[in-house]
Design an enzyme around this catalytic site. Structure first.
Site, PDB file in Angstrom:
ATOM      1  N   ASP A 210      -6.138  -4.548   4.079  1.00  0.00           N
ATOM      2  CA  ASP A 210      -6.029  -5.418   5.252  1.00  0.00           C
ATOM      3  C   ASP A 210      -5.772  -6.868   4.888  1.00  0.00           C
ATOM      4  OD1 ASP A 210      -6.369  -3.406   7.146  1.00  0.00           O
ATOM      5  OD2 ASP A 210      -8.555  -3.555   7.067  1.00  0.00           O
ATOM      6  N   LYS A 237       0.590   0.276  10.395  1.00  0.00           N
ATOM      7  CA  LYS A 237      -0.567  -0.428  10.966  1.00  0.00           C
ATOM      8  C   LYS A 237      -0.190  -0.920  12.370  1.00  0.00           C
ATOM      9  CE  LYS A 237      -3.760  -0.543   7.616  1.00  0.00           C
ATOM     10  NZ  LYS A 237      -5.188  -0.214   7.791  1.00  0.00           N
ATOM     11  N   ARG A 241       3.679  -4.057   8.681  1.00  0.00           N
ATOM     12  CA  ARG A 241       3.216  -5.317   8.102  1.00  0.00           C
ATOM     13  C   ARG A 241       4.021  -5.761   6.900  1.00  0.00           C
ATOM     14  NH1 ARG A 241      -3.386  -4.596   8.910  1.00  0.00           N
ATOM     15  NH2 ARG A 241      -3.399  -5.310  11.086  1.00  0.00           N
ATOM     16  N   ARG A 282      -3.820  -9.713  12.393  1.00  0.00           N
ATOM     17  CA  ARG A 282      -3.793 -10.139  10.988  1.00  0.00           C
ATOM     18  C   ARG A 282      -2.493 -10.874  10.654  1.00  0.00           C
ATOM     19  NH1 ARG A 282      -8.335  -8.402   8.780  1.00  0.00           N
ATOM     20  NH2 ARG A 282      -9.292  -6.466   9.546  1.00  0.00           N
TER      21      ARG A 282
END
Length: 324
Positions: A210, A237, A241, A282
């Site tokens: 992560d 995700k 990403r 994120r």
């Protein structure tokens, strides 16, 4: 044939370590991938060393006196397995209500009583390292920073970020190390650092999956080349990403190249730009950290998505930026 990705391997390992011959029947072909997503460290390798056998793509259909009956997750073909002394049903193991009702009516489902009564306790939950990651990287790459983040969980199955930042040369120390609720906790101090590029991949990836995006931001401020591999899980995700990180950091002037399972980053100054969060908290927080060291203004579109994990993020970041 269960649904909870955490409990099954842990129960299997527990029994195998006590001399039991254990076989796991799982409805998914991707037990390892699912475990990695939830960061349970090296539990699969421990299961393998204990001799646990995993049978994928099988859903429990019947429990009979002389064996078990499974149905394939794909075509519905039936399989039997005999010779068990006992069967452990982990949480979620009986997906069909009629089978559960039948077993309960026959008295074949029972709860194992606690050895001692449950007692209410006050429990302190350690601060999440994945949430602290953005401040740790910000402190390491900002030219005038010294941050102390107190009470952060440092469980080794999730502490890959700390190891990698240290390998990159971050001035990062752990103080007041202790156990809280049975979990290792420390106060983490990070200061402005001169980072260097390294290679990141292999067994450490599940311990920092992560944090890869914000590590990519750190790599843009490092001397030399950073290579991140074995992180293909990031493609599935909240966003892709890998692609998103490469695309948005490129807009900010990063020298970054996309790989099927990661990226290559050459250290280079960043410039402010309008970038997109892709609805991924994120991603938004990583780009915000990049904006701290970029020349000019950075606008993160979809910035409100950070409320999912850290509603105070923007306030905290602004406070740090004005006091740096």
């Amino acid at each position: 044939a269960q649904e909870d990705y955490y409990e099954t391997p842990c129960v299997a390992e527990f029994l195998a370590e006590r001399g039991k011959q254990v076989e796991v029947f799982h409805k998914s072909a991707h037990l390892g991938t699912e475990i990695a997503r939830y960061s349970i460290g090296m539990v699969l390798s421990r299961m393998e060393r204990c001799g646990v056998t995993v049978h994928p793509n099988l859903i429990l259909a019947q429990i009979q006196a002389n064996g078990l009956e499974f149905v394939s997750s794909f075509g519905g073909k039936t399989y039997r397995k005999d010779g068990f002394d006992s069967v452990v049903l982990v949480y979620g193991s009986v997906p069909q209500h009629d089978l559960y009702d039948q077993l309960k009516a026959e008295g074949r489902i029972r709860l194992v009583p606690q050895e001692a009564p449950l007692v209410a306790q006050d429990i302190q939950v350690p601060a999440d390292l994945s949430a602290a990651a953005y401040y740790l990287v910000a402190g390491a790459i900002h030219p005038q920073a010294r941050l102390t983040i107190r009470g952060v969980g440092t469980n080794p199955t999730r502490a890959g970020l700390i190891q990698v930042l240290k390998e990159m040369g971050a001035r990062l120390t752990l103080e007041n190390q202790r156990l809280v609720g049975g979990e290792p906790v420390a106060d983490i101090i990070v200061e402005s650092s001169s980072l260097r590029g390294i290679e990141i991949g292999g067994a450490i990836i599940p311990q920092l999956i992560d944090e890869v995006m914000v590590l990519a931001v750190a790599a843009t401020q490092a001397r030399g080349r950073t290579v991140i591999r074995d992180a293909q899980e990031l493609r599935v995700k909240e966003s892709d990403r890998i692609a998103a990180t490469v695309r948005e950091l490129s807009r900010m002037g990063a020298r970054i190249e996309e790989l099927p399972d990661g990226m290559i980053i050459e250290g280079a100054p960043l410039r402010g730009a309008t970038v997109e969060s892709y609805g991924d908290h994120r991603m938004a927080m990583s780009l915000a950290v990049a904006g701290l060291v970029a020349a000019g203004e950075t606008i993160v579109q979809g910035a409100e998505v950070v409320d999912i994990s850290d509603p105070d993020f923007w306030h905290t970041l602004e406070k740090l930026a004005t006091t740096a």
